[in-house]
Design a protein around this motif. Structure first.
Motif, PDB file in Angstrom:
ATOM      1  N   UNK A  37       0.834  -1.205   0.000  1.00 47.34           N
ATOM      2  CA  UNK A  37       0.000   0.000   0.000  1.00 47.34           C
ATOM      3  C   UNK A  37       0.866   1.252   0.000  1.00 47.34           C
ATOM      4  N   UNK A  38       1.871   1.273   0.867  1.00 50.65           N
ATOM      5  CA  UNK A  38       2.751   2.439   0.926  1.00 50.65           C
ATOM      6  C   UNK A  38       3.493   2.641  -0.383  1.00 50.65           C
ATOM      7  N   UNK A  39       3.989   1.558  -0.961  1.00 52.53           N
ATOM      8  CA  UNK A  39       4.709   1.658  -2.231  1.00 52.53           C
ATOM      9  C   UNK A  39       3.793   2.217  -3.319  1.00 52.53           C
ATOM     10  N   UNK A  40       2.541   1.774  -3.306  1.00 52.90           N
ATOM     11  CA  UNK A  40       1.578   2.281  -4.278  1.00 52.90           C
ATOM     12  C   UNK A  40       1.321   3.774  -4.064  1.00 52.90           C
ATOM     13  N   UNK A  41       1.139   4.172  -2.798  1.00 51.34           N
ATOM     14  CA  UNK A  41       0.896   5.586  -2.486  1.00 51.34           C
ATOM     15  C   UNK A  41       2.085   6.450  -2.888  1.00 51.34           C
ATOM     16  N   UNK A  42       3.280   5.918  -2.739  1.00 49.41           N
ATOM     17  CA  UNK A  42       4.497   6.663  -3.058  1.00 49.41           C
ATOM     18  C   UNK A  42       4.903   6.501  -4.522  1.00 49.41           C
ATOM     19  N   UNK A  43       4.083   5.773  -5.273  1.00 52.93           N
ATOM     20  CA  UNK A  43       4.328   5.505  -6.698  1.00 52.93           C
ATOM     21  C   UNK A  43       5.709   4.884  -6.925  1.00 52.93           C
TER      22      UNK A  43
END
Length: 105
Positions: A37-43
């Motif tokens: 999720x964090x990786x997705x939010x941080x692109x």
């Protein structure tokens, strides 16, 4: 052994004993899910599961650091439990890096 080594070793043993039940109770899947999720939010690009687990630990660590900073802002000491949790999450990250994951993943 010098006094610091004895203190450090005893503290580490106590922390590990306190963690053992939690390692059995919780899986490591939440670490990977939070990391994704964090990786997705941080692109961020797609990563290895170990890096997602590390990001998940960082997410939890950020919450503990925020709690500690809130205590300081209230002119109080962070609780010993908060300090212990900060230490535990950093040790978890070191273990993930050393062996590629956390137990029960």
């Amino acid at each position: 052994m010098d006094e610091l080594t004895v203190w450090w070793t005893n503290l580490a043993a106590q922390d590990l004993d306190g963690m053992r039940p939690k390692i059995k109770e919780y899986s490591a899947h939440d670490l990977v899910i939070l990391g994704q999720f964090m990786a997705s939010m941080l692109r961020m690009p797609e990563m290895q599961p170990a890096l997602y687990a590390e990001l998940g630990c960082m997410f939890y660590l950020l919450g503990k650091l925020a709690r500690a900073l809130g205590a300081y802002q209230d002119n109080a000491w962070p609780s010993d439990d908060t300090l212990k949790d900060i230490e535990i999450y950093t040790k978890m990250i070191r273990r993930i890096r050393a062996v590629g994951g956390w137990p029960n993943a």
